[in-house]
Design a protein around this motif. Sequence first.
Motif, PDB file in Angstrom:
ATOM      1  N   LYS A 167       0.909  -1.214  -0.065  1.00  0.00           N
ATOM      2  CA  LYS A 167       0.111   0.066  -0.079  1.00  0.00           C
ATOM      3  C   LYS A 167       0.689   1.184   0.099  1.00  0.00           C
ATOM      4  O   LYS A 167       0.315   2.462  -0.044  1.00  0.00           O
ATOM      5  CB  LYS A 167      -0.929   0.092   1.268  1.00  0.00           C
ATOM      6  CG  LYS A 167      -2.111  -1.095   1.156  1.00  0.00           C
ATOM      7  CD  LYS A 167      -2.920  -1.042   2.546  1.00  0.00           C
ATOM      8  CE  LYS A 167      -4.046  -2.118   2.312  1.00  0.00           C
ATOM      9  NZ  LYS A 167      -5.000  -1.848   3.230  1.00  0.00           N
ATOM     10  N   GLY A 168       2.156   1.130  -0.020  1.00  0.00           N
ATOM     11  CA  GLY A 168       2.911   2.388  -0.036  1.00  0.00           C
ATOM     12  C   GLY A 168       3.280   2.752   1.220  1.00  0.00           C
ATOM     13  O   GLY A 168       3.988   3.969   1.136  1.00  0.00           O
ATOM     14  N   ARG A 169       3.492   2.082   2.301  1.00  0.00           N
ATOM     15  CA  ARG A 169       3.786   2.206   3.473  1.00  0.00           C
ATOM     16  C   ARG A 169       5.256   1.869   4.082  1.00  0.00           C
ATOM     17  O   ARG A 169       5.509   0.784   3.602  1.00  0.00           O
ATOM     18  CB  ARG A 169       2.810   2.212   4.631  1.00  0.00           C
ATOM     19  CG  ARG A 169       1.564   2.607   4.472  1.00  0.00           C
ATOM     20  CD  ARG A 169       0.373   2.010   5.441  1.00  0.00           C
ATOM     21  NE  ARG A 169       0.229   0.672   4.998  1.00  0.00           N
ATOM     22  CZ  ARG A 169      -0.887  -0.150   5.531  1.00  0.00           C
ATOM     23  NH1 ARG A 169      -1.932   0.589   6.104  1.00  0.00           N
ATOM     24  NH2 ARG A 169      -0.995  -1.636   5.344  1.00  0.00           N
ATOM     25  N   PHE A 170       5.986   2.631   4.625  1.00  0.00           N
ATOM     26  CA  PHE A 170       7.368   2.232   4.967  1.00  0.00           C
ATOM     27  C   PHE A 170       7.295   1.358   5.944  1.00  0.00           C
ATOM     28  O   PHE A 170       6.824   1.400   7.054  1.00  0.00           O
ATOM     29  CB  PHE A 170       8.078   3.791   5.500  1.00  0.00           C
ATOM     30  CG  PHE A 170       8.445   4.748   4.450  1.00  0.00           C
ATOM     31  CD1 PHE A 170       9.354   4.441   3.632  1.00  0.00           C
ATOM     32  CD2 PHE A 170       7.820   5.855   4.442  1.00  0.00           C
ATOM     33  CE1 PHE A 170       9.698   5.164   2.725  1.00  0.00           C
ATOM     34  CE2 PHE A 170       8.056   6.711   3.426  1.00  0.00           C
ATOM     35  CZ  PHE A 170       9.235   6.744   2.495  1.00  0.00           C
ATOM     36  N   THR A 171       8.400   0.409   5.577  1.00  0.00           N
ATOM     37  CA  THR A 171       8.432  -0.913   6.367  1.00  0.00           C
ATOM     38  C   THR A 171       9.872  -0.893   7.113  1.00  0.00           C
ATOM     39  O   THR A 171      10.211  -1.639   7.711  1.00  0.00           O
ATOM     40  CB  THR A 171       7.926  -2.196   5.910  1.00  0.00           C
ATOM     41  OG1 THR A 171       8.480  -2.365   4.630  1.00  0.00           O
ATOM     42  CG2 THR A 171       6.510  -2.195   5.516  1.00  0.00           C
ATOM     43  N   SER A 172      10.702  -0.467   6.209  1.00  0.00           N
ATOM     44  CA  SER A 172      12.181  -0.407   6.436  1.00  0.00           C
ATOM     45  C   SER A 172      12.722   0.702   6.144  1.00  0.00           C
ATOM     46  O   SER A 172      12.538   1.528   5.339  1.00  0.00           O
ATOM     47  CB  SER A 172      12.820  -1.561   5.420  1.00  0.00           C
ATOM     48  OG  SER A 172      14.373  -1.354   5.893  1.00  0.00           O
ATOM     49  N   TRP A 173      13.779   1.456   6.904  1.00  0.00           N
ATOM     50  CA  TRP A 173      14.497   2.662   6.735  1.00  0.00           C
ATOM     51  C   TRP A 173      15.748   2.518   7.259  1.00  0.00           C
ATOM     52  O   TRP A 173      16.109   2.426   8.368  1.00  0.00           O
ATOM     53  CB  TRP A 173      13.641   3.779   7.605  1.00  0.00           C
ATOM     54  CG  TRP A 173      13.948   5.021   7.571  1.00  0.00           C
ATOM     55  CD1 TRP A 173      14.520   6.007   8.223  1.00  0.00           C
ATOM     56  CD2 TRP A 173      13.429   5.946   6.714  1.00  0.00           C
ATOM     57  NE1 TRP A 173      14.573   7.168   8.023  1.00  0.00           N
ATOM     58  CE2 TRP A 173      14.003   7.131   6.876  1.00  0.00           C
ATOM     59  CE3 TRP A 173      12.541   5.706   5.339  1.00  0.00           C
ATOM     60  CZ2 TRP A 173      13.647   8.270   5.881  1.00  0.00           C
ATOM     61  CZ3 TRP A 173      12.436   6.713   4.687  1.00  0.00           C
ATOM     62  CH2 TRP A 173      13.028   8.173   4.922  1.00  0.00           C
TER      63      TRP A 173
END
Length: 358
Positions: free
Chosen positions: A8-14
């Motif tokens: 859905k386009g949400r950040f899961t890794s940074w």
Amino acid sequence: AISLLDRKGRFTSWNLGAVKITGFQANEILGKHFSVLYPAEDSAGAKPEHDLRLALEQGRFEEEGWRLRKGGARFWARAIVSALRDEAGNLRAFAVVTCDRTEQERTKEELQKIEQRFHALFHSLQIGAMLAGPNGELLMCNQAARDLLALTDDAAGRPLFNPKRRILYPDGSPCPPEAEPIQRVITTKMPVRNQWLGFQNPGDRDVRWLLVGVEPQLAADGSVSQVLCTFVDMTHPKLAADLVAERENRYEAAVQASSQILYHWNPKTGEVSFGGSVKKTLGFDPAEIGGPFEGWVDLIHPADRMLFKEEIDRVIATGDAFCLRFRMRRKDGGYIPVQNNGRFFLDNGRRRSGMIGL
């Protein structure tokens, strides 16, 4: 910066690179939508969703554009979005690689501004200016150069000089192709400055006299990458100088024919020059007796020098004509009588500039 998005386009890794570039810590960004890094106008236009859709359809999407740091400051980014799929081809996530290219973009913009200023200056010059390539082909020129050299609109990319155009030295002799300024600069890698040349276009009777300058621009390997040429129209000064020289030669010939000595005295510099029948009358070459005024006085018979100086003082005070008969020494040591008739001439400001006489 490397990060992962869910479907859905949400950040899961940074990663740390993302922290360094954006200023967001992982706990501030994880779970938020990809659009948080886009400017408001892009988010409003659904650009983040558009970019993800392209990555999904094409497998990979790449672009350069503005992104946001923490606090809202913009930076220019090169972003690559890749769709990650499982063995069955189902979408698992999106991988995003972001590079900060703000400095490169700023440098690019500055270079563009410099180039724009250069073009504006180049085309506004009142003198002819043009840029030629390493083979003498025309790259660009301003309107003044077009007018001076009769260049057509389709001249770009072609050899600069028309072989049918005559190029002349100031004495009227032809300038050979290998000695033409641009070719000479390309060959020698040395600049040509302030060279007078005449250009006669095919079908023209008149010669246009130009003051030419050519500067080479060298590449890293030392070869000539391009040359900058300037042309100043000197036709009227050249014609005026030729007319003066012609008149002087005609007058000198007349003086020679009359067997008289011509002199020019400049009271400001104290210099005297001689012409005419100096050799025939006195035995001296003109260069031997020309120079300081005192050298002229030394040639006058000692008994006549006082009268000569008194006459000089009189004409300086009054501006009247010089008229005196005295004796001058020949190169063989003998003296001969001479009649000196001279008169001051005026400069443009109506000031006495010098005396000329016979």
